[in-house]
Design a protein around this motif. Sequence first.
Motif, short mmCIF file in Angstrom:
data_model
loop_
_atom_site.label_atom_id
_atom_site.label_comp_id
_atom_site.label_asym_id
_atom_site.label_seq_id
_atom_site.Cartn_x
_atom_site.Cartn_y
_atom_site.Cartn_z
N LEU A 141 0.85 -1.18 0.00
CA LEU A 141 0.00 0.00 0.00
C LEU A 141 0.89 1.23 0.00
CD1 LEU A 141 -3.06 0.75 0.19
CD2 LEU A 141 -2.68 1.08 2.64
N THR A 181 1.28 5.69 -0.75
CA THR A 181 0.65 7.00 -0.90
C THR A 181 0.78 7.43 -2.36
OG1 THR A 181 2.68 8.26 -0.48
CG2 THR A 181 1.38 7.59 1.44
N LEU A 229 -9.53 3.48 1.80
CA LEU A 229 -8.19 3.88 1.39
C LEU A 229 -8.26 4.72 0.12
CD1 LEU A 229 -6.53 0.42 2.08
CD2 LEU A 229 -6.26 2.50 3.47
N HIS A 274 -4.88 6.12 -1.73
CA HIS A 274 -3.75 5.19 -1.75
C HIS A 274 -3.70 4.40 -3.06
CE1 HIS A 274 -4.02 6.05 2.54
NE2 HIS A 274 -2.80 5.59 2.66
#
Length: 282
Positions: free
Chosen positions: A175, A177, A210, A213
């Motif tokens: 995962l 950014t 999320l 992301h």
Amino acid sequence: MKVRPGPTTPVRIRQLSGTSARDRRDDLATEEPLEIRLQADDGTRTVAITMRTPGHDFELAAGFLHGEGVVRPGGIAGIAYCTDADLPPEARHNTVTVRLRGPLPDLATLERHFLTSSACGVCGSATLEDLHARCTPLPRGDLVLTPEVLYGLPYRLREGQGVFGKTGGLHAAGLFTGDGELVAVREDVGRHNAVDKLVGWAALSGRLPLSDHVLMVSGRASYEIMQKALAAGVPAVCAVSAPSSLAVELAREFGMTLVGFLRGERCNLYAGEERVTAPPER
């Protein structure tokens, strides 16, 4: 006797090189079954048995249940390994019990999913229609990816694969950014399990959805992986290898970005290219 399985298993092998041979130790990625049970005041029910690499088992259970739409994170009161006295010690760490805050949910949808996953007469359109019943298309959002960020994701994922470095036999899900910073990584013999562990980590730590992301997987992008990403609200999925046709269809229908064959400084954009600041076409 080893009571609790670890992520790697040592074995003795004979290694051949040219005309010579030597005996040595090798480390294999452990593969063990995991039974996921639901427990509530009105009973206990086994919902799945999957082959996995031991480690982050509670996250795997939470991520699987969330991805299949069975239990939301707020509905989980606790997760523990099984303590049934009739099970041998080594089996107790291969059984996870998820304690619910309410009664057992209706598992008919989950049962149909497993029964029809390889059955005749089931098509991609019907599968997507079922998904629409519990998921909505993702908004455009603020996530913007540059080619430079995309090109760096496989390398950062590989740097986070500690067990792969020992065995060479594990998939990974990472995962990131939008700036390419690695937030979390999970490994498993099953690529879908690695994603479940990652989503479970996010669910149990209150990070869902999320929406800003990127999910990077070490193998191909299948429908199953895209479904899990969609349920977690992940707008962009990147894969080292190819996507399947249904994965691309899902991405386009639900407003997701799908990147395949991400290797070196090359990749293919299969859906959601508006989130990528790609150079002009030549």
